[in-house]
Write an enzyme that holds these catalytic residues in place. Sequence first.
Site, mmCIF file in Angstrom:
data_model
loop_
_atom_site.group_PDB
_atom_site.id
_atom_site.type_symbol
_atom_site.label_atom_id
_atom_site.label_comp_id
_atom_site.label_asym_id
_atom_site.label_seq_id
_atom_site.Cartn_x
_atom_site.Cartn_y
_atom_site.Cartn_z
ATOM 1 N N LYS A 37 9.832 -27.576 -17.985
ATOM 2 C CA LYS A 37 10.159 -26.595 -17.641
ATOM 3 C C LYS A 37 8.721 -26.103 -16.370
ATOM 4 C CE LYS A 37 8.122 -22.991 -20.120
ATOM 5 N NZ LYS A 37 7.361 -22.291 -21.616
ATOM 6 N N ASP A 130 1.349 -15.989 -29.202
ATOM 7 C CA ASP A 130 2.744 -16.003 -29.213
ATOM 8 C C ASP A 130 3.164 -17.049 -30.124
ATOM 9 O OD1 ASP A 130 5.425 -14.753 -28.321
ATOM 10 O OD2 ASP A 130 5.455 -15.739 -25.840
#
Length: 899
Positions: A37, A130
Amino acid sequence: TRDLIEQAIRQGVKRFIQTSTVVIGAVSKLGREVAIKVLPQHLTASAEVRSRFEREAKAVSSLNHPNICVLHDVGREGETDYLVMELVVGETLATRLAKGPLPVAETLKLGEQIADALDRAHRAGVIHRDLKPGNVMLAKSGAKLMDFGLARATGEGATRSTSSLAGLTQSPTVAQPLTAEGTIVGTFQYMAPEQLEGREADPRSDLWALGCVLYEMATGRRAFAGGSQASLISAIMKDEPAPASQVAPLSPPGLDRLIQACLAKSPEDRLQTAHDVRLQLRWIAEGGSQSASPAASRRPRRVKEWLGWWVGVLGLAAATVAVWTARDRGGPVIRAILPQPANALYLFFGDNAGPPVLSPDGMHVAFVAVDDVRGARVWVRDVASLAARPLPGTENATYPFWSPDSRSIAYFADRKLKRVDLANGQVFAICPAGWGRGGTWNRKGQIVFTPDFQAALWVVPAMGGAPRAITALDSARHTTHRWPQFLPDGRRFLYLAGSHQNVSGPDNAIWVGSTDGREHRQLLPAATEAHYADGYLFYVQDSVLMARAFDPGALRFKGEAMPTAERVQFDPTTWKANFSLSRTGLLAYQPLGGRQGSQIRLLDRTGRVLDTAGESGNHFMIHLSAGGQRAVYSSQLLPNGDIFLYDFDRGITRRLTLSDADDDLPVPSPDGRRVAYTSRARSGDPTSMSVYSIQVLPIEGVVAPRQLFRRARDVWPLDWTSDGRYLLFGSGDFSTVAAESVGVLDLQDPSRVHWLSAPAGSVNYGSFSHDGRWVAYGTIDAPEPQVFIEPVPGMSASEPGSGGRIQVSTRGGGLPRWRADGRELYYARPDGMIVAVSLTPETMQVGRETELFRANLRPLYRSLDVSPDGQRFLVNVLASEGAAPIVLVSGWKKDLRKR
């Protein structure tokens, strides 16, 4: 490896496969697949984003849990930051929810795993902030919580690796905390009210998001919605979502209450820990789904509220038990009648049928009915309701059956096996299935079904995939395996094995199969399918519903068969008896009475009925003859078809074919003296079936048919030229409706065949123009069927332009028929409207559509023909006038004991 990773980072690659050595020195010589990532280059200038990226690395590295994605390494190359993470193979929960709500068991299981992951993170001092379906991966091992990109440390209970992170918000180089008041960080749809107000988030903010996720898994809908950010924020701050049990009636009350407790507006009124949520989800999964969770909030002021709720639930449960106990001891057997829906007709008979089926929980009845608006659809009626409702998107449905949790319905339509989820109405295809003959669905998410009217049984995942065969036809005895039904173990199933060559012979029987394909056992000879319920095997014998005590584990009968008080409608054309049982002791069936299926009618250009060709029945292909004075059609009295003729002047019906062969698609000759049709009979080899060949039979007199044309593939007639010399025919697999190729046969020289350039595998029915120079045909190409005109090779002096064909329809169409002078073409649109289009014979210039009338044509068959003058229309419409209603029986077991 470092060079490869650097190259991947420079190219923005977010997935990298390592095959040999090292990942930045942190994970050495493991040869594992990893996910990389990276932070996009254009964001590296943002100190806040980079700081948040660093927090993700530190937060995730402190967590070691099977339901949290593993972080292998973190690094920086030049101006690019990256993480080397566990590669999770699967799909996101958001992707899965796009297909509809989850089964209750799966919702509880995944919810418990997510709650356990949150509990581990909270105990380590990390808040996710989140949590949403897009940040939950569904892998083989279960749920994986991803992307702590907005996580922060609480400073409470922090481990050594997170203690420094806790100090970030107090760093002298940072003017205010990264989540300072007035700053909103997260995804609006799942953010708690305190986050929307810019206040500091704590673990209870994650519980709000978890409540939103649980609600979406249970119902297929988001807990809060809005047309804009402002309206969405307003809904979150002020509104309450509709209870999950209202949106999805089968949602357990305990889960409904748990979600409400997670979605309390004030953090003080919510459940206080993820550990509590996990315990409650486990309780519901282990059997507390009919009540509330016993795990009360740890906050003292919530104890009385939970206790009062528990007293009410236990009282309701006690009352329910008392009612059922009284019924079992001495209550009467109760029968109720469900009439046809208003402005609709039941469709329980024939190849397009959908007899009533009870949901496993006994709360709903699904069936197929037809109305003037959308034709045949799946309808659902709650047993406690006074009205049934159609399910949008289920047009042309046949033979519905329920999911084991009673939340979805599978059915056959448009040559596919499909499913519809009741909570959100989403419809999607599972796999191809030409002429399905029943299916059954187990708790493992497997569907066993029959894809065609002469086929073995196949199994396919309920969410879609590649089906595989699990039974094999013994062609010397059987031509079909159909109407499967799972036994309680969810591995073995009942099914009917039948023979189209001997429809009432001794080889027709109930068998047992298994999803691994190893079980093959005959139970008993039978003429219909069988259903198992509560210790009994049910089947129909001479229209009487029989019950016989049966041990489904040992596959052994425990007594003789007993007749019930019910006489059930039986469809001999499909071996289908119209009855169904729930696992809660409810029986639904259609009693004897009424004609069902379709009706052949003669109409004028306005749709006014001029005459009918006999009674309703299982009618298929129709054709006008003798200038419109006769109707020739195929129909079924048994599973094989036959050819019939109806004389409108005399009002009588004659059966033209009398053999045991399957005869279909009659096309009368222009002079009305002969009829060509397709026929399939058993070949000389008793272990094989022959293909369909074209036969021709004189309409008058007693003369045996003769074979007109035969190929290695199935062939079937479509139309004659007006002089009777040429025959239009299709070739391929007759059961698929669409021809693989279309040819013109010269009857004076059968060795000569002209092949059209029509697209292979997509032409269903076609017809010659009066002069024989053109052919009009319909296609079944996606996304919409259309009508085309094409010149006949070697017979048309005027060839159209590029592509060799002219499109006639603009809004879809099929079943084209010509007026004798070639100046008008008629066809049926997908919405049921019959239209006329003007043509210029020499050039085939197409005019505008003129709408004539609407008709509920029987789908997939040639259900439309037109007289030579274009004034009379022969239609085969869905009809079931006089059909008996659905009967519900409660307490049938008590009735059996009396017998």
